[in-house]
Design an enzyme around this catalytic site. Structure first.
Site, PDB file in Angstrom:
ATOM      1  N   ASP A 133      22.059  66.119  25.987  1.00 20.37           N
ATOM      2  CA  ASP A 133      21.492  64.769  25.979  1.00 20.37           C
ATOM      3  C   ASP A 133      22.039  63.929  27.127  1.00 20.37           C
ATOM      4  O   ASP A 133      23.032  64.291  27.784  1.00 20.37           O
ATOM      5  CB  ASP A 133      21.816  64.115  24.624  1.00 20.37           C
ATOM      6  N   ASP A 159      11.846  60.293  21.518  1.00 22.17           N
ATOM      7  CA  ASP A 159      12.494  59.897  20.263  1.00 22.17           C
ATOM      8  C   ASP A 159      11.473  59.326  19.285  1.00 22.17           C
ATOM      9  O   ASP A 159      11.810  59.075  18.128  1.00 22.17           O
ATOM     10  CB  ASP A 159      13.595  58.859  20.531  1.00 22.17           C
TER      11      ASP A 159
END
Ligand code: GLA
Length: 729
Positions: free
Chosen positions: A488, A550
């Site tokens: 990430d 997301d």
């Protein structure tokens, strides 16, 4: 060049050189340019459908106007300061301070295959896949050399370009701008298509008319970013998904970039893609070279869909290095939306167990597992301290992972696999790492170090930081049976010591990616940057999949995934079925709709806590997992046809056809209720008109019928969805 296998006047050859005329050819395209005898400049002749032989040229009388000759020609690699008032492909500040350049043709080299690009991700191919032409330019006044590289992948109608700039002089120069690719089209009516967005709403398709003057987009965030994707299509104003001319340009780069399109007074359209000049100022000492990232250009004469399919195939076969690029992906459950930071040893084991009971094959432990003195129990601490949190994993990771991987997954005799989340380019000031190495965080002298999500960015340009990351991640992977990593990256770059730090960071990051993925080839790597903040071809060289957004709301995801598919193969998209009401949008849609949207991505998974999932939804999950596994091979290797776009229709539809044409799968959705309106037909594409296809094992129709009439489905409420199988008889 004696080694060159150049055959004149045979247009089917990928590279044909005739004196100082250059011709690049693919199955359906030609790309031509030549050297101007008077100036030594490279002038563009054509990039479009296949041509052979001479090009008709009408000599237009010179006009002593403001733009002069330089503004009336189409240039291959426009330099600055000699009367071309359009945006240049490069700008060099010479040791003496001036920024004029005069790059003249010297010679060329042809290489069968494709030489690697030092330190940067790049397309790859064997001698039978690709031929490379390198054109050598030189500025006699400044002793700067520019080598323009053109790699032709004929079967993909693709030419991949990059530039090497070398300082052959004795002074220090500064590269202020460097585009990977510049094209001058002789057209004044083109549309440009791009992908814009922000966090949790990535990849929204934007189509607009190219107007006079310069228009463009880019990223100055240090990363390719959610804001604009490093991709541009120029299309005929009448081009659709399935018809018309479309040129696709895709930059193989993960850092700040720039895309500029300029329609000029003479009716030409120039497009430039490359490093962002506002974050370059690259110092080049004597003997040093700066390589631009690669930019892929594909030509399609069957619409925007044809453009995407060429990029998808090229990236699957000649960019993605992972052995998993086209291999079936394990259905996973990721802990993030289900448990977030809020778990302990028992609840996280339970999550893994319940995942396996549903038929999940890979359990992914997301954020929150690490940090000792500064435990990562929220986003305020711990980044940089890559040791398991002793409260949550008292005996370390290894025994915990042994427990998870001892679980047998439902209806199989195979064991659950284990994956883990990391964000190694970042540091929280609340960490041992920051206290030990405050100088490793990017900063600009005395200026405050601005935090985002309570974190700072490590200066990955520094070799010691690269080593730290490589060691930290290697230690994690060596410590337990870990077969998947989600990498990430959750903020942009703010303060840097110099503009060139941005690109130096990227070179450092690519070194880290390359080292780790080479060292751990059996790990399935997934990229992520607050969702799709780094969904780019640079990352795809190393990581075969990227978390697309997301936003897991299935209705929004149709837009995001189809937008992303303009440039990137669906095989590369991570997409998960999540709980309702959706965490980002509050919307509730049926579990089947959520599942069907998610399985259009190569890496299907769940992002929920089965313990709190309603029984009815839970009961549907094993069937949806089985369906996802059935369609996965077609999604991973097949051709994608965006039959109807969610922007245009209440019935978006996508067809995937397997590589050999023997199978196809249709995804068909209805987003809003359909009141007193006939159910529309969806016409398929890409089938063999002569062949017969069975539809869901029932009726059999000819390809011609399916393409010219289509199929019809009716839903009696909103959020209807169908997955339909076709088998060639
Ligand atoms: C980012 C990612 C999410 C999740 C969180 C964890 O937002 O995009 O999927 O991993 O970080 O902090």
């Amino acid at each position: 060049t004696p080694n060159a296998r150049v055959k004149r006047d045979q247009q089917q050859e990928a590279v044909v050189v005739d004196g100082t005329s250059f011709s690049l050819n693919g199955d359906n395209f030609s790309y031509r340019f030549h050297v101007d005898n008077d100036t030594g400049d490279l002038l563009s002749d054509h990039f479009g459908g296949s041509i052979t032989g001479d090009i008709p040229i009408e000599t237009v009388a010179a006009v002593n106007g403001w733009v002069g000759e330089q503004g009336r020609v189409r240039r291959e690699f426009p330099d600055q300061g000699r009367g071309d008032f359009r945006v240049p492909a490069m700008r060099i500040r010479q040791a003496e301070g001036y920024t004029v350049s005069d790059l003249q043709y010297q010679s060329y080299t042809v290489v069968q295959g494709k030489p690697p690009l030092a330190g940067l991700p790049a397309t790859m191919g064997s001698e039978s896949d690709v031929t490379t032409l390198i054109v050598h330019l030189y500025d006699n006044y400044s002793a700067v050399a520019a080598d323009l590289s053109y790699s032709v992948f004929p079967r993909y109608d693709a030419v991949v370009r990059s530039v090497n700039l070398t300082n052959k002089g004795t002074g220090n120069i500064t590269v202020e701008a460097l585009a990977s690719l510049s094209v001058d089209f002789p057209y004044e009516n083109l549309d440009m298509v791009s992908l814009r967005g922000d966090w949790a709403r990535e990849a929204h398709r934007e189509r607009r008319k190219v107007e006079y003057g310069i228009q463009g987009f880019g990223s100055s965030t240090g990363y390719s970013s959610h804001l604009h994707n490093p991709f541009l299509a120029l299309v005929d104003p009448f081009a659709t998904e399935s018809d018309g001319e479309a040129w696709g340009f895709s930059l193989i780069y993960t850092g700040s970039f720039s895309v500029q399109v300029e329609k000029s007074s003479q009716g030409f359209t120039r497009a430039l893609l490359g490093l962002n000049p506002s974050q370059l100022s690259w110092p080049l000492g004597p003997g040093e070279t700066l390589s631009s990232p690669e930019c892929v250009a594909v030509y399609s004469n069957n619409g925007i869909g044809g453009m995407s399919r060429r990029l998808h195939r090229l990236y699957r076969n000649h960019l993605m290095k992972s052995r998993f690029a086209t291999a079936d992906r394990p259905v996973l459950l990721n802990s993030w939306e289900g448990l977030g930071f809020d778990y302990n040893q028992t609840s996280i084991y339970q999550l893994a167990q319940e995942a396996a009971d549903l038929g999940v094959k890979l359990f992914v432990l997301d954020d929150g597992w690490f940090g000792d003195k500064y435990p990562r129990t929220s986003d305020t601490a711990g980044l940089g301290d890559w040791v398991p949190n002793p409260q949550r994993f008292p005996n370390g990771l290894a025994p915990a992972v042994r427990n998870y991987t001892a679980i047998v997954t439902a209806n199989t005799s195979s064991h659950l696999r284990f994956g883990i989340w990391v964000e190694p380019e970042m540091v929280n000031p609340n960490s041992d790492l920051y206290h030990e190495h405050p100088d490793w965080a990017l900063h600009a002298g005395p200026y405050p170090r601005t935090e985002r999500r309570n974190q700072l960015v490590l200066n990955v340009a520094l070799p010691e930081v690269q080593e730290f990351i490589i060691d930290a991640v290697s230690n994690i992977l060596n410590s337990a049976d870990i077969t998947y990593v989600k990498w990430d990256n959750n903020r942009g770059i703010h303060e840097t010591p110099s503009p060139s730090t941005d690109h130096a960071y990227m070179l450092g990051l690519y070194h880290v990616f390359d080292t780790l993925t080479t060292r751990f080839p059996n790990v399935l790597w997934e990229g992520c940057a607050s969702g799709g903040g780094r969904f780019d071809a640079g990352v795809l060289q190393f990581f075969p999949q990227i978390w697309t957004s997301d936003d897991t709301d299935a209705v929004n995801r149709i837009n995001i995934q189809l937008g992303t598919s303009l440039a990137y193969p669906p095989s590369a998209m991570g997409s998960h079925l999540s709980a309702v009401p959706n965490q980002q949008t509050g919307r509730t849609v049926p579990v089947s709709f959520r599942g069907h949207v998610a399985m259009m991505g190569g890496s299907f998974g769940l992002e929920l806590d089965p313990a709190t999932t309603p029984e009815e939804d839970k009961a549907a999950l094993p069937g949806l997992i089985a369906l996802a596994e059935k369609v996965n091979p077609i999604i991973l290797t097949g051709d994608m046809y965006r039959l109807r776009l969610p922007e245009d229709s209440n019935w978006p539809a996508v067809l995937f056809i397997s590589e050999d044409g023997s199978e196809a799968v249709l995804f068909y959705f209805q987003t809003n209720p359909n009141v007193n309106h006939a159910a529309p037909w969806v016409r398929l594409q890409g089938l063999d008109p002569q062949a017969m296809y069975s539809v869901d094992g029932n009726a059999t129709y000819s390809g011609a019928t399916l393409m010219n009439i289509g199929l019809q489905y009716y839903f009696d409420s909103d959020y209807g969805s169908r997955v339909v199988f076709l088998e060639r008889q």
